[in-house]
Design an enzyme around this catalytic site. Structure first.
Site, PDB file in Angstrom:
ATOM      1  N   HIS A 190      65.335  77.086  76.838  1.00 36.54           N
ATOM      2  CA  HIS A 190      64.862  76.151  77.860  1.00 36.54           C
ATOM      3  C   HIS A 190      64.616  76.912  79.167  1.00 36.54           C
ATOM      4  O   HIS A 190      65.405  77.786  79.529  1.00 36.54           O
ATOM      5  CB  HIS A 190      65.903  75.042  78.067  1.00 36.54           C
ATOM      6  CG  HIS A 190      65.352  73.865  78.805  1.00 36.54           C
ATOM      7  ND1 HIS A 190      65.137  73.891  80.166  1.00 36.54           N
ATOM      8  CD2 HIS A 190      64.941  72.650  78.373  1.00 36.54           C
ATOM      9  CE1 HIS A 190      64.631  72.725  80.535  1.00 36.54           C
ATOM     10  NE2 HIS A 190      64.504  71.953  79.464  1.00 36.54           N
ATOM     11  N   ARG A 212      60.333  73.459  77.566  1.00 36.66           N
ATOM     12  CA  ARG A 212      60.640  73.970  76.223  1.00 36.66           C
ATOM     13  C   ARG A 212      59.518  73.579  75.264  1.00 36.66           C
ATOM     14  O   ARG A 212      58.705  72.686  75.567  1.00 36.66           O
ATOM     15  CB  ARG A 212      61.984  73.461  75.726  1.00 36.66           C
ATOM     16  CG  ARG A 212      62.200  71.986  75.923  1.00 36.66           C
ATOM     17  CD  ARG A 212      63.555  71.568  75.390  1.00 36.66           C
ATOM     18  NE  ARG A 212      63.951  70.267  75.925  1.00 36.66           N
ATOM     19  CZ  ARG A 212      64.738  69.413  75.305  1.00 36.66           C
ATOM     20  NH1 ARG A 212      65.238  69.715  74.118  1.00 36.66           N
ATOM     21  NH2 ARG A 212      65.063  68.268  75.856  1.00 36.66           N
ATOM     22  N   LYS A 243      57.421  70.054  74.572  1.00 35.85           N
ATOM     23  CA  LYS A 243      57.801  69.032  75.540  1.00 35.85           C
ATOM     24  C   LYS A 243      56.742  68.971  76.644  1.00 35.85           C
ATOM     25  O   LYS A 243      55.731  69.647  76.588  1.00 35.85           O
ATOM     26  CB  LYS A 243      59.208  69.280  76.085  1.00 35.85           C
ATOM     27  CG  LYS A 243      60.269  69.335  75.030  1.00 35.85           C
ATOM     28  CD  LYS A 243      60.959  68.040  74.581  1.00 35.85           C
ATOM     29  CE  LYS A 243      60.987  66.857  75.433  1.00 35.85           C
ATOM     30  NZ  LYS A 243      62.351  66.277  75.519  1.00 35.85           N
ATOM     31  N   ASP A 291      56.293  69.331  83.718  1.00 40.40           N
ATOM     32  CA  ASP A 291      57.178  68.695  84.698  1.00 40.40           C
ATOM     33  C   ASP A 291      57.291  69.657  85.888  1.00 40.40           C
ATOM     34  O   ASP A 291      57.536  70.851  85.713  1.00 40.40           O
ATOM     35  CB  ASP A 291      58.545  68.452  84.031  1.00 40.40           C
ATOM     36  CG  ASP A 291      59.605  67.890  84.976  1.00 40.40           C
ATOM     37  OD1 ASP A 291      59.418  67.924  86.204  1.00 40.40           O
ATOM     38  OD2 ASP A 291      60.634  67.428  84.453  1.00 40.40           O
ATOM     39  N   CYS A 324      59.485  70.244  88.068  1.00 47.46           N
ATOM     40  CA  CYS A 324      60.701  71.025  88.375  1.00 47.46           C
ATOM     41  C   CYS A 324      60.625  72.394  87.698  1.00 47.46           C
ATOM     42  O   CYS A 324      61.207  73.365  88.179  1.00 47.46           O
ATOM     43  CB  CYS A 324      61.980  70.281  88.015  1.00 47.46           C
ATOM     44  SG  CYS A 324      62.187  69.888  86.287  1.00 47.46           S
ATOM     45  N   TYR A 325      59.849  72.481  86.606  1.00 48.67           N
ATOM     46  CA  TYR A 325      59.693  73.778  85.932  1.00 48.67           C
ATOM     47  C   TYR A 325      58.745  74.718  86.681  1.00 48.67           C
ATOM     48  O   TYR A 325      58.635  75.885  86.329  1.00 48.67           O
ATOM     49  CB  TYR A 325      59.264  73.588  84.475  1.00 48.67           C
ATOM     50  CG  TYR A 325      60.238  72.714  83.726  1.00 48.67           C
ATOM     51  CD1 TYR A 325      61.609  72.956  83.823  1.00 48.67           C
ATOM     52  CD2 TYR A 325      59.816  71.613  82.987  1.00 48.67           C
ATOM     53  CE1 TYR A 325      62.522  72.136  83.190  1.00 48.67           C
ATOM     54  CE2 TYR A 325      60.726  70.790  82.338  1.00 48.67           C
ATOM     55  CZ  TYR A 325      62.078  71.046  82.450  1.00 48.67           C
ATOM     56  OH  TYR A 325      62.980  70.236  81.827  1.00 48.67           O
ATOM     57  N   ASP A 332      57.896  64.838  89.276  1.00 54.02           N
ATOM     58  CA  ASP A 332      57.742  65.437  87.951  1.00 54.02           C
ATOM     59  C   ASP A 332      56.267  65.401  87.530  1.00 54.02           C
ATOM     60  O   ASP A 332      55.636  66.429  87.258  1.00 54.02           O
ATOM     61  CB  ASP A 332      58.668  64.624  87.018  1.00 54.02           C
ATOM     62  CG  ASP A 332      58.433  64.776  85.541  1.00 54.02           C
ATOM     63  OD1 ASP A 332      57.392  65.311  85.140  1.00 54.02           O
ATOM     64  OD2 ASP A 332      59.293  64.320  84.769  1.00 54.02           O
ATOM     65  N   ASP A 338      61.543  62.633  94.053  1.00 54.93           N
ATOM     66  CA  ASP A 338      62.977  62.717  94.347  1.00 54.93           C
ATOM     67  C   ASP A 338      63.257  64.089  94.949  1.00 54.93           C
ATOM     68  O   ASP A 338      62.401  64.973  94.925  1.00 54.93           O
ATOM     69  CB  ASP A 338      63.813  62.476  93.078  1.00 54.93           C
ATOM     70  CG  ASP A 338      63.454  63.449  91.969  1.00 54.93           C
ATOM     71  OD1 ASP A 338      63.678  64.658  92.155  1.00 54.93           O
ATOM     72  OD2 ASP A 338      62.926  63.010  90.933  1.00 54.93           O
ATOM     73  N   HIS A 351      62.931  67.220  92.445  1.00 57.73           N
ATOM     74  CA  HIS A 351      61.574  67.682  92.150  1.00 57.73           C
ATOM     75  C   HIS A 351      60.860  68.179  93.412  1.00 57.73           C
ATOM     76  O   HIS A 351      60.001  69.052  93.336  1.00 57.73           O
ATOM     77  CB  HIS A 351      60.768  66.583  91.442  1.00 57.73           C
ATOM     78  CG  HIS A 351      61.221  66.370  90.031  1.00 57.73           C
ATOM     79  ND1 HIS A 351      62.168  65.434  89.698  1.00 57.73           N
ATOM     80  CD2 HIS A 351      60.887  67.013  88.872  1.00 57.73           C
ATOM     81  CE1 HIS A 351      62.398  65.494  88.393  1.00 57.73           C
ATOM     82  NE2 HIS A 351      61.634  66.439  87.866  1.00 57.73           N
TER      83      HIS A 351
HETATM   84  C1  FPP Z   1      66.455  68.918  79.454  1.00 58.57           C
HETATM   85  O1  FPP Z   1      66.176  67.702  80.018  1.00 58.57           O
HETATM   86  C2  FPP Z   1      66.935  69.820  80.518  1.00 58.57           C
HETATM   87  C3  FPP Z   1      67.786  70.802  80.291  1.00 58.57           C
HETATM   88  C4  FPP Z   1      68.317  71.017  78.931  1.00 58.57           C
HETATM   89  C5  FPP Z   1      68.194  71.751  81.398  1.00 58.57           C
HETATM   90  C6  FPP Z   1      68.772  71.140  82.627  1.00 58.57           C
HETATM   91  C7  FPP Z   1      69.214  72.182  83.575  1.00 58.57           C
HETATM   92  C8  FPP Z   1      68.635  72.389  84.771  1.00 58.57           C
HETATM   93  C9  FPP Z   1      67.502  71.569  85.208  1.00 58.57           C
HETATM   94  C10 FPP Z   1      69.013  73.484  85.715  1.00 58.57           C
HETATM   95  C11 FPP Z   1      70.380  73.988  85.741  1.00 58.57           C
HETATM   96  C12 FPP Z   1      70.550  75.040  86.749  1.00 58.57           C
HETATM   97  C13 FPP Z   1      71.542  75.138  87.652  1.00 58.57           C
HETATM   98  C14 FPP Z   1      71.520  76.247  88.614  1.00 58.57           C
HETATM   99  C15 FPP Z   1      72.667  74.189  87.697  1.00 58.57           C
HETATM  100  P1  FPP Z   1      65.040  66.781  79.402  1.00 58.57           P
HETATM  101  O2  FPP Z   1      65.160  66.707  77.924  1.00 58.57           O
HETATM  102  O3  FPP Z   1      65.077  65.509  80.182  1.00 58.57           O
HETATM  103  O4  FPP Z   1      63.722  67.550  79.849  1.00 58.57           O
HETATM  104  P2  FPP Z   1      62.617  68.339  78.981  1.00 58.57           P
HETATM  105  O5  FPP Z   1      61.985  67.354  78.081  1.00 58.57           O
HETATM  106  O6  FPP Z   1      61.658  68.797  80.036  1.00 58.57           O
HETATM  107  O7  FPP Z   1      63.292  69.469  78.289  1.00 58.57           O
HETATM  108 ZN    ZN Z   2      61.901  67.581  86.040  1.00 58.29          ZN
HETATM  109  K     K Z   3      61.937  66.872  82.113  1.00 56.70           K
END
Ligand code: FPP
Ligand code: ZN
Ligand code: K
Length: 502
Positions: free
Chosen positions: A303, A351, A354, A357, A359-360, A409, A416, A419
């Site tokens: 991820h 990942r 998916k 977004d 935040c990535y 996002d 928020d 993001h």
């Molecule tokens: C999946 O969410 C998201 C994760 C598995 C990772 C979350 C971790 C962070 C955002 C950062 C952590 C870093 C620090 C420094 C604490 P989802 O399934 O909602 O999103 P997706 O579909 O985009 O994978």
């Molecule tokens: Zn996000």
């Molecule tokens: K996400």
């Protein structure tokens, strides 16, 4: 504690019935009009959407302002015929973003000279100011994330060039009761110390010049108590061990110039000669997966958020060309990371299979400078880019900005603080060149100096024009490891550089 990705903050415009889920869909915007559905592609007449060579940038040098390269306006031409919930969700996102990417922005924001929405600087700053204010009662679930709310909003404002002086006293007052007598910060008064809360607290205090309140000795003891025998770090005493823990712990350790040896209470102290770095490279290495990306812990799915934590942690441990090349399979990571950038969206998914977004834009977008430095070696800054910077700029300006202020996002989501912070950090990664260079003056007495040796150059006006943004759309520098402006990293280094012990 909710995942950071589910986090919203009060909206700038009062909306008492507002749902608090940051990913809540706003149906009106996700439905394209008939006209947009039938004609989403570029305006150029010779482009039937199948001109792959046009996609490869052949048209870019002669680009007319307002003309969007076909890459960002064309539905994917190669599609897997298998229809699954995943493919349906992806198709829906493409339809959602196409009008925004192709300049038929239903929100009609003010445009820059390239025909993209301009950066809504004042509105985003205002949004962050609201995010530091009082929250309605629905936000009680966010109580343990208060350190994050401060960090995201303060950091975002700093990226937008806003002076943070007026927040200093309140930030210090807020964090003072969150520090525990046994070291570290919890999410609030009386809450258990946690790596994430301590990371957000440390960075927020660094932003406002308030790190004096941190008890460095108890912080060292507490960080030692979450260091594990296998080399990694748990998020809290008895908590889960993952690469967030490693990155957060080493960030705090590094900024505060704490001693390298482990305190006597550390479970990782077996022979007595162990340090905070013992087995850490090996442990991070074991988190790289068969895909080439990095999971939160060994055997977990790759991820982008964990790729950033891992790369940044390696850059805290040593120079990127040493530590990243030593502990990761760089060709496989490069292939995996490259596959995270989407078209026509321009932004990143986190990942495989998916959705894009914003935040990535940071979690994946922020990996590039670190990986590029590992590949290029020290002092080399040929200003090459392994990711498509223009795509990232376009996704941020066209899709992430909420008209009222704040970044989101994707267009169907509410803005928020989380993001907003990470979209802007990603925009900075796209707009600037960050590179590693040995510099004599960047010293810390504990010997952990690598992370303080990064430099930055801004893109030239010519490069800026190719990336479709104006000077007014430029965000400030964001340190590629610490994710705060470099000036605050340097101020902190100077504050603690000569400490020996406590
Ligand atoms: C999946 O969410 C998201 C994760 C598995 C990772 C979350 C971790 C962070 C955002 C950062 C952590 C870093 C620090 C420094 C604490 P989802 O399934 O909602 O999103 P997706 O579909 O985009 O994978
Ligand atoms: Zn996000
Ligand atoms: K996400």
């Amino acid at each position: 504690m909710p995942s950071t990705d589910d986090i919203a903050q009060p909206q700038v415009v009062e909306d008492p019935g507002a749902p608090i889920d940051g990913h809540t869909r706003i149906e009106e915007l996700s439905t394209a009009t008939e006209e947009e559905e039938s004609e989403p592609s570029s305006d150029s007449e010779d482009d039937d959407g199948m001109n792959v060579h046009g996609w490869m940038g052949a048209k870019v040098p002669g680009k007319v302002p307002g003309k969007v390269p076909a890459l960002y306006t064309t539905r994917p031409i190669l599609k897997d015929e298998l229809v699954t919930p995943t493919s349906i969700a992806q198709d829906k996102v493409v339809e959602e973003v196409l009008p925004f990417m192709s300049g038929k922005d239903p929100e009609i924001l003010e445009l820059n000279s390239h025909g993209l929405p301009a950066l809504l600087r004042r509105k985003h700053i205002k949004f962050c100011q609201y995010g530091l204010g009082k929250f309605p009662s629905q936000f009680q679930a966010m109580d343990a994330s208060r350190p994050w709310l401060l960090y995201w909003n303060l950091a975002a404002m700093s990226f937008l060039g806003e002076d943070l002086g007026r927040w200093r006293e309140r930030v210090i007052q807020t964090f003072t009761p969150m520090q525990n007598p046994d070291g570290g910060f919890g999410g609030g008064h009386g809450q258990l110390s946690h790596c994430a809360a301590s990371y957000a607290a440390t960075l927020s205090l660094a932003l406002v010049g308030g790190l004096d309140i941190v008890d460095r000795r108890t912080m060292w003891q507490w960080l030692g108590s979450v260091k594990q025998k296998d080399g990694g770090f748990a998020m809290a005493i008895g908590g889960e061990e993952d690469v967030r823990g490693a990155y957060c712990a080493m960030t705090i350790h590094s900024l505060l110039n704490l001693p390298m040896e482990l305190p006597p209470n550390s479970p990782a102290r077996v022979n007595g000669d162990e340090t905070f770095l013992t087995n850490l490279g090996e442990w991070i290495s074991s988190c790289q997966t068969y895909e080439g990306g990095i999971g939160s812990a060994p055997d977990n799915e790759a991820h982008g958020a964990y790729a950033f934590c891992s790369l940044a942690c390696l850059c805290l441990m040593d120079a990127p060309h040493k530590s990243i090349n030593k502990w990761l399979n760089v060709p496989k990571l490069l292939a995996w990371l490259s596959s995270r950038q989407q078209a026509p969206e321009g932004g990143f998914q986190g990942r495989t299979n998916k959705l894009v977004d914003a935040c990535y834009s940071h979690w994946v977008g922020g990996c590039w400078a670190l990986l590029e430095a590992a590949i290029a070696g020290p002092g080399k800054h040929e200003e090459f880019s392994l990711c498509d910077r223009e795509g990232l700029v376009r996704y941020t300006l066209c899709c992430s900005q909420q008209k009222k202020g704040g970044l989101r996002d994707k267009p169907s989501c509410r803005a928020d603080g989380y993001h907003t912070c990470y979209s802007l950090a990603g925009l900075s990664a796209a707009q600037n060149h960050y590179y590693y260079e040995e510099k004599e003056e960047a010293v810390m007495s504990n010997g952990l100096t690598a992370a303080f040796k990064w430099r930055c150059t801004r893109v030239t006006p010519e490069q800026r024009a190719k990336l479709a943004f104006d000077e007014g759309d430029t965000v400030g520098l964001v340190h590629p490891v610490f994710v705060i402006p470099p000036e605050f990293v340097e101020r902190t280094r100077k504050q603690f550089q000569d400490k020996v012990g406590f």
